[in-house]
Design a protein around this motif. Structure first.
Motif, PDB file in Angstrom:
ATOM      1  N   SER A  18       7.925 -17.080  60.752  1.00 46.02           N
ATOM      2  CA  SER A  18       7.502 -15.698  60.939  1.00 46.02           C
ATOM      3  C   SER A  18       7.169 -15.416  62.406  1.00 46.02           C
ATOM      4  N   LEU A  19       6.448 -16.314  63.046  1.00 47.08           N
ATOM      5  CA  LEU A  19       6.109 -16.159  64.468  1.00 47.08           C
ATOM      6  C   LEU A  19       7.361 -16.189  65.334  1.00 47.08           C
ATOM      7  N   ASP A  22       9.227 -12.917  64.932  1.00 48.76           N
ATOM      8  CA  ASP A  22       8.517 -11.861  65.661  1.00 48.76           C
ATOM      9  C   ASP A  22       8.837 -11.930  67.156  1.00 48.76           C
ATOM     10  N   ASP A  23       8.847 -13.142  67.699  1.00 48.20           N
ATOM     11  CA  ASP A  23       9.136 -13.329  69.120  1.00 48.20           C
ATOM     12  C   ASP A  23      10.576 -12.904  69.446  1.00 48.20           C
ATOM     13  N   ARG A  25      12.439 -10.730  67.849  1.00 50.77           N
ATOM     14  CA  ARG A  25      12.555  -9.266  67.737  1.00 50.77           C
ATOM     15  C   ARG A  25      11.858  -8.563  68.892  1.00 50.77           C
ATOM     16  N   LYS A  26      10.703  -9.071  69.275  1.00 55.02           N
ATOM     17  CA  LYS A  26       9.950  -8.484  70.382  1.00 55.02           C
ATOM     18  C   LYS A  26      10.770  -8.541  71.680  1.00 55.02           C
TER      19      LYS A  26
END
Length: 163
Positions: A18-19, A22-23, A25-26
């Protein structure tokens, strides 16, 4: 950081996945996903995975657990356990992440990853690839990569038995 620790850090559990996502996509990174058993790594795997990784910024591999492989291929498989297979895949320079999945297909993992590109070997038609509906519904691409003829884990095992 030492090399082995770097390799092990590429093997993600659910929370770390998940992390990682997120990274990605960010930072607007396109995510390429492929999956398989990768029981005995051979030239065909390496060429297929290298070509797949070229299709985006970050390359993640869904890896069948030992239990999943036993259900799919029988009690004598896998030859190499899931931890060994994960380390070998994570050691490849073009692989950014490896995630184990216990189901018979990676459908739920693909739903979680939401890759921009879904890749399998050209022994599949894109529309028959598990997760096609998920990826295409969000405008992603499902594609195939040409396989290297003469290389397969099943053939390798057969050769070893006949040696």
């Amino acid at each position: 950081m030492n090399n082995l620790k770097e390799i092990e850090n590429k093997i993600l559990d659910e929370e770390r996945l998940s992390l990682w996502l997120d990274d990605c996509r960010k930072n607007n990174k396109s995510i390429v996903f492929s999956n398989g058993c990768f029981d005995i790594i051979h030239r065909g795997h390496i060429e297929y995975l290298a070509k797949a990784s070229d299709l985006g910024d970050k390359f993640i591999i869904g890896l069948n657990t030992d239990a999943s492989i036993k259900r799919l291929k029988g009690p004598s498989r896998p030859v190499n356990n899931q931890d060994a297979r994960a380390v070998v895949l994570a050691a490849l320079q073009f692989v950014d992440a490896v995630v184990l999945f216990d189901e018979d297909t990676p459908y739920n993992l693909i739903k979680a990853v939401q890759p921009n590109v879904l890749v399998k070997g050209n022994d599949y038609k894109p529309e028959d690839i598990v997760g096609y509906d998920i990826v295409t519904a969000k405008g992603g691409v499902v594609t195939t990569v040409e396989l290297v003829k003469g290389y397969s884990t099943t053939n390798t095992i057969a050769k070893m038995k006949n040696a």
